[in-house]
Motif scaffolding. Structure first.
Motif, PDB file in Angstrom:
ATOM      1  N   GLN A 113      44.725  39.222  41.307  1.00  0.00           N
ATOM      2  CA  GLN A 113      44.430  40.640  41.070  1.00  0.00           C
ATOM      3  C   GLN A 113      45.666  41.521  41.182  1.00  0.00           C
TER       4      GLN A 113
ATOM      5  N   LEU B 114      37.445  45.341  42.838  1.00  0.00           N
ATOM      6  CA  LEU B 114      38.534  46.313  42.699  1.00  0.00           C
ATOM      7  C   LEU B 114      39.162  46.259  41.313  1.00  0.00           C
TER       8      LEU B 114
ATOM      9  N   GLU C 248      35.686  35.863  45.527  1.00  0.00           N
ATOM     10  CA  GLU C 248      37.152  35.782  45.544  1.00  0.00           C
ATOM     11  C   GLU C 248      37.651  34.485  44.904  1.00  0.00           C
TER      12      GLU C 248
HETATM   13 NI    NI Z   1      36.921  41.002  42.715  1.00  0.00          NI
END
Ligand code: NI
Length: 178
Positions: free
Chosen positions: A52, A101, A143
């Protein structure tokens, strides 16, 4: 403190399969993990995966005592999990709302294994092996999906339960979810 830019859905770097980590306790790894915690905390995240922030390694962090984005969630121990392997402990699945996010402002109901074992190593290369359920198990699956190039919308089965956080969960402060 270095808060890194979080890549957003549509960026092809979020769709790669991550490489195993082979070095531990190096200055570069320590700096990366520090940056990931700074970035996760700045965004009120429950977890963050290295891809990410554009780092294509099998490294995720997660955990919180209280989380503004998931006020009902029980606490999850703060964890660095590297080169993870997940093993479901039953066929049971459960639906629950997730955000990401990298997918700001949205929530969707995602089926996840209710109970699983996760194994891997921590930031020092020491083994981790835990059996967990509920939200803890959900966070780990979310995750670890990032390490496979999978974002949670790809897991949604019922698209009537996918929408804007501000519409579906107006009690949440939108600033905690952007
Ligand atoms: Ni995520």
């Amino acid at each position: 403190m270095t808060v890194r830019e979080i890549l957003k859905m549509g960026d092809p770097r979020l769709l790669r399969v991550a490489e195993p980590v082979t070095e531990f306790d190096t200055p570069a790894m320590r700096a990366l993990i520090d940056d990931m915690f700074d970035t996760m905390h700045a965004a009120n995240g429950a977890g963050l995966a290295a891809p990410q922030i554009g780092v294509n390694l099998q490294l995720v962090i997660f955990g919180f005592k209280q989380n503004l984005r998931y006020p009902e969630a029980p606490q999850v121990p703060e964890t660095v999990l590297i080169n993870p392997v997940l093993t479901p402990l039953s066929d049971a699945m459960e639906e629950g709302f997730e955000g990401c996010l990298s997918v700001p402002g949205l929530r969707g109901s995602v089926p996840r294994h209710t109970r699983l074992r996760y194994e891997g190593v921590d930031q020092h290369g020491q083994p981790i092996r835990r059996e967990v359920d509920g939200f803890h198990a959900r966070v780990v699956q979310h995750e670890v999906d990032h390490l496979l190039g999978i974002l949670y919308p790809a897991r949604i089965r019922d698209f009537s339960k996918f929408g804007f956080t501000s519409v579906m969960f107006p009690e949440l402060d939108p600033h905690d979810d952007d």
